[in-house]
Write an enzyme that holds these catalytic residues in place. Sequence first.
Site, mmCIF file in Angstrom:
data_model
loop_
_atom_site.group_PDB
_atom_site.id
_atom_site.type_symbol
_atom_site.label_atom_id
_atom_site.label_comp_id
_atom_site.label_asym_id
_atom_site.label_seq_id
_atom_site.Cartn_x
_atom_site.Cartn_y
_atom_site.Cartn_z
ATOM 1 N N THR A 148 -12.807 -6.114 -3.439
ATOM 2 C CA THR A 148 -11.827 -7.087 -2.963
ATOM 3 C C THR A 148 -12.328 -7.904 -1.772
ATOM 4 O O THR A 148 -13.105 -7.395 -0.950
ATOM 5 C CB THR A 148 -10.537 -6.343 -2.547
ATOM 6 O OG1 THR A 148 -9.722 -7.229 -1.781
ATOM 7 C CG2 THR A 148 -10.804 -5.118 -1.703
ATOM 8 N N LYS A 194 -11.345 0.692 0.006
ATOM 9 C CA LYS A 194 -12.134 -0.110 -0.945
ATOM 10 C C LYS A 194 -13.592 -0.238 -0.473
ATOM 11 O O LYS A 194 -14.487 -0.445 -1.280
ATOM 12 C CB LYS A 194 -11.500 -1.488 -1.121
ATOM 13 C CG LYS A 194 -10.208 -1.474 -1.938
ATOM 14 C CD LYS A 194 -10.475 -1.378 -3.438
ATOM 15 C CE LYS A 194 -9.195 -1.543 -4.248
ATOM 16 N NZ LYS A 194 -9.421 -1.568 -5.698
ATOM 17 N N GLU A 202 -10.644 -8.379 0.687
ATOM 18 C CA GLU A 202 -10.136 -7.712 1.902
ATOM 19 C C GLU A 202 -11.254 -6.972 2.632
ATOM 20 O O GLU A 202 -11.129 -6.659 3.814
ATOM 21 C CB GLU A 202 -9.010 -6.741 1.544
ATOM 22 C CG GLU A 202 -7.686 -7.410 1.244
ATOM 23 C CD GLU A 202 -7.049 -8.060 2.472
ATOM 24 O OE1 GLU A 202 -6.825 -7.357 3.464
ATOM 25 O OE2 GLU A 202 -6.786 -9.269 2.430
HETATM 26 P P1 NAP Z 1 -1.612 -3.998 -9.587
HETATM 27 O O1 NAP Z 1 -0.836 -5.010 -10.380
HETATM 28 O O2 NAP Z 1 -0.985 -3.387 -8.401
HETATM 29 O O3 NAP Z 1 -2.036 -2.846 -10.629
HETATM 30 C C1 NAP Z 1 -2.557 -1.627 -10.171
HETATM 31 C C2 NAP Z 1 -2.687 -0.697 -11.352
HETATM 32 O O4 NAP Z 1 -3.179 0.566 -10.896
HETATM 33 C C3 NAP Z 1 -1.363 -0.399 -12.075
HETATM 34 O O5 NAP Z 1 -1.612 -0.241 -13.448
HETATM 35 C C4 NAP Z 1 -0.961 0.942 -11.471
HETATM 36 O O6 NAP Z 1 -0.090 1.704 -12.266
HETATM 37 C C5 NAP Z 1 -2.332 1.587 -11.402
HETATM 38 N N1 NAP Z 1 -2.385 2.732 -10.502
HETATM 39 C C6 NAP Z 1 -1.995 2.815 -9.209
HETATM 40 N N2 NAP Z 1 -2.240 4.044 -8.715
HETATM 41 C C7 NAP Z 1 -2.771 4.766 -9.730
HETATM 42 C C8 NAP Z 1 -3.222 6.105 -9.855
HETATM 43 N N3 NAP Z 1 -3.174 6.941 -8.831
HETATM 44 N N4 NAP Z 1 -3.740 6.503 -11.043
HETATM 45 C C9 NAP Z 1 -3.790 5.667 -12.103
HETATM 46 N N5 NAP Z 1 -3.361 4.383 -12.046
HETATM 47 C C10 NAP Z 1 -2.867 3.945 -10.867
HETATM 48 O O7 NAP Z 1 -3.004 -4.613 -9.129
HETATM 49 P P2 NAP Z 1 -3.820 -5.863 -9.715
HETATM 50 O O8 NAP Z 1 -3.426 -7.077 -8.955
HETATM 51 O O9 NAP Z 1 -3.772 -5.832 -11.190
HETATM 52 O O10 NAP Z 1 -5.278 -5.498 -9.209
HETATM 53 C C11 NAP Z 1 -6.160 -4.706 -10.000
HETATM 54 C C12 NAP Z 1 -7.229 -4.112 -9.111
HETATM 55 O O11 NAP Z 1 -7.949 -5.160 -8.463
HETATM 56 C C13 NAP Z 1 -6.734 -3.223 -7.998
HETATM 57 O O12 NAP Z 1 -7.700 -2.215 -7.798
HETATM 58 C C14 NAP Z 1 -6.680 -4.139 -6.778
HETATM 59 O O13 NAP Z 1 -6.813 -3.364 -5.605
HETATM 60 C C15 NAP Z 1 -7.885 -5.009 -7.046
HETATM 61 N N6 NAP Z 1 -7.847 -6.375 -6.527
HETATM 62 C C16 NAP Z 1 -6.786 -7.182 -6.795
HETATM 63 C C17 NAP Z 1 -6.810 -8.489 -6.354
HETATM 64 C C18 NAP Z 1 -5.671 -9.448 -6.647
HETATM 65 O O14 NAP Z 1 -5.581 -10.491 -5.976
HETATM 66 N N7 NAP Z 1 -4.853 -9.182 -7.645
HETATM 67 C C19 NAP Z 1 -7.913 -8.970 -5.622
HETATM 68 C C20 NAP Z 1 -8.970 -8.105 -5.390
HETATM 69 C C21 NAP Z 1 -8.937 -6.810 -5.861
HETATM 70 P P3 NAP Z 1 1.521 1.432 -12.251
HETATM 71 O O15 NAP Z 1 1.726 0.231 -13.142
HETATM 72 O O16 NAP Z 1 2.057 2.693 -12.793
HETATM 73 O O17 NAP Z 1 1.893 1.142 -10.837
HETATM 74 O O1 F7E Z 2 -0.430 -11.323 1.305
HETATM 75 C C1 F7E Z 2 0.967 -13.080 4.154
HETATM 76 C C2 F7E Z 2 0.304 -11.754 4.400
HETATM 77 O O2 F7E Z 2 0.533 -9.352 0.125
HETATM 78 C C3 F7E Z 2 -1.123 -12.534 1.431
HETATM 79 C C4 F7E Z 2 -3.809 -7.866 -3.029
HETATM 80 O O3 F7E Z 2 -3.937 -8.229 -4.384
HETATM 81 O O4 F7E Z 2 -5.138 -9.743 -2.343
HETATM 82 C C5 F7E Z 2 -3.872 -9.121 -2.173
HETATM 83 O O5 F7E Z 2 -3.678 -8.746 -0.810
HETATM 84 C C6 F7E Z 2 -0.927 -13.100 2.829
HETATM 85 C C7 F7E Z 2 -1.123 -12.079 3.948
HETATM 86 O O6 F7E Z 2 -1.739 -10.267 -0.547
HETATM 87 C C8 F7E Z 2 4.471 -12.419 3.553
HETATM 88 O O7 F7E Z 2 0.419 -11.365 5.761
HETATM 89 C C9 F7E Z 2 3.303 -13.785 4.748
HETATM 90 O O8 F7E Z 2 -1.828 -12.678 4.997
HETATM 91 O O9 F7E Z 2 0.276 -11.523 -1.126
HETATM 92 P P1 F7E Z 2 -0.245 -10.584 -0.107
HETATM 93 P P2 F7E Z 2 -3.001 -9.711 0.264
HETATM 94 O O10 F7E Z 2 -2.606 -8.860 1.398
HETATM 95 O O11 F7E Z 2 -3.917 -10.868 0.541
HETATM 96 C C10 F7E Z 2 -6.273 -8.926 -1.990
HETATM 97 C C11 F7E Z 2 -7.520 -9.716 -2.295
HETATM 98 C C12 F7E Z 2 -6.253 -7.590 -2.611
HETATM 99 O O12 F7E Z 2 -7.284 -6.984 -2.859
HETATM 100 C C13 F7E Z 2 -4.917 -6.892 -2.650
HETATM 101 O O13 F7E Z 2 -4.936 -5.841 -3.627
HETATM 102 O O14 F7E Z 2 0.439 -13.538 2.931
HETATM 103 N N1 F7E Z 2 2.434 -13.006 4.064
HETATM 104 N N2 F7E Z 2 4.560 -13.436 4.460
HETATM 105 C C14 F7E Z 2 3.126 -12.156 3.296
HETATM 106 N N3 F7E Z 2 2.732 -11.198 2.419
HETATM 107 C C15 F7E Z 2 3.704 -10.510 1.766
HETATM 108 N N4 F7E Z 2 3.360 -9.569 0.867
HETATM 109 N N5 F7E Z 2 5.046 -10.730 2.017
HETATM 110 C C16 F7E Z 2 5.465 -11.680 2.904
HETATM 111 O O15 F7E Z 2 6.673 -11.864 3.100
#
Ligand code: NAP
Ligand code: F7E
Length: 347
Positions: free
Chosen positions: A123, A151, A125
């Site tokens: 990620t 991560k 992050e």
């Molecule tokens: P998500 O919608 O939160 O999906 C997470 C998945 O992991 C869900 O299927 C969840 O199951 C499963 N899970 C959580 N804890 C588990 C456990 N202990 N054992 C087995 N399965 C488990 O996340 P996403 O946005 O699809 O992201 C996919 C991956 O990419 C994650 O690893 C996230 O950290 C990473 N990532 C996401 C982003 C982004 O912007 N979306 C960016 C960078 C990296 P449930 O459905 O049961 O909750």
């Molecule tokens: O926040 C700000 C918050 O929770 C984005 C995950 O997929 O991307 C995701 O993480 C920004 C942050 O995503 C609210 O403070 C303002 O600066 O949508 P977010 P995230 O934290 O960037 C990374 C790449 C991953 O890997 C993660 O799994 O938005 N923000 N106001 C807010 N965020 C939330 N959630 N709610 C608010 O009300």
Amino acid sequence: MKTALITGVTGQDGSYLAELLLQKGYAVHGLLRRASTENTSRIDHLSGRVTLHYGDVTDSLSVLNVVESVRPDELYNLAAQSHVYTSFAVPEYTAQADALGILRVLEAVRLPGLDCRIYQASTSELFGDAAQSPQNESTPFSPRSPYAIAKQYAYWTVRCYREAYGIFAVNGILFNHESERRSELFVTRKITKAAADFAFGRDEPLRLGNLDALRDWGYAPDYVECMWRMLQQNTPEDFVAATGEQHSVREFCRLAFARAGVDLRWQGEGLDAVGMDGKSGKILVTVDPAFYRPLEVSSLLGDAEKARRLLGWVPKVGFEELVNRMTDHDLSHKTRSKDAELFYKDS
Ligand code: NAP
Ligand code: F7E
């Protein structure tokens, strides 16, 4: 026919990846964790086409069993506690799932000597408080949450197993990617849901945290294509995936509300900032410190030149189209939603 196993198949990315792999003719298996509520809504339309196996990445035995019985050619480790803010509330569980999860997966492949390529969901992050912008594969990490720290362990574990044991394992360092399937606990979907809700008579303002946070937001289906391409290379390497464009939470709001027919005007800064309906002057968005994080990542911007050059990967959906797609989707579902994150913070 190749066989793929996806952990996190019920999540946003898992559901799109399952669709992509099915289109490509793979036999697709997914790890399903047990929940007391229904958690397969994102993949119910694939019922009968994806084989689900109960398991949990915090449970070594289940990971070993499922990997051993599926014997995948490709394994995509997407399972994670993926909400950054929540990782401050459940840091130990986040480490179990997000740090040690991939260790269990790698051992489940290594111990029986399987020939399996592994994708790890790393990620942006990891860059956290990055010293340089934009960030690429060589940018030093500076994680700022238990999520990012977990991560980081996972990232280095993948590199260690790749070098020590010659396993084809790669890190996809993906910047934020969103979609109509994004959980409402993330800021983009929280905003598009609320923008649609105002069109259906919502009265109470949307409460947000840091409006000035800057992110590089792309469209999730583009990013799962990139994951797949990373596993089709001759040699295992890590890649950044990003759009190379940066926008603020404020900007995201303005576009989403405009799509829903509201001319949102911002006034004030910090805690005093409000978003008003340009016509009526009614306050539609306020800032609530409850949504400020103990440590914030204020700015992320990716440089995906390596992915473009070596994988031929370029994201197709730009920022405005992303916001429009998500908002249109929420407008087309004419039911008022509960404000998921509000409930979560207030309860
Ligand atoms: P998500 O919608 O939160 O999906 C997470 C998945 O992991 C869900 O299927 C969840 O199951 C499963 N899970 C959580 N804890 C588990 C456990 N202990 N054992 C087995 N399965 C488990 O996340 P996403 O946005 O699809 O992201 C996919 C991956 O990419 C994650 O690893 C996230 O950290 C990473 N990532 C996401 C982003 C982004 O912007 N979306 C960016 C960078 C990296 P449930 O459905 O049961 O909750
Ligand atoms: O926040 C700000 C918050 O929770 C984005 C995950 O997929 O991307 C995701 O993480 C920004 C942050 O995503 C609210 O403070 C303002 O600066 O949508 P977010 P995230 O934290 O960037 C990374 C790449 C991953 O890997 C993660 O799994 O938005 N923000 N106001 C807010 N965020 C939330 N959630 N709610 C608010 O009300």
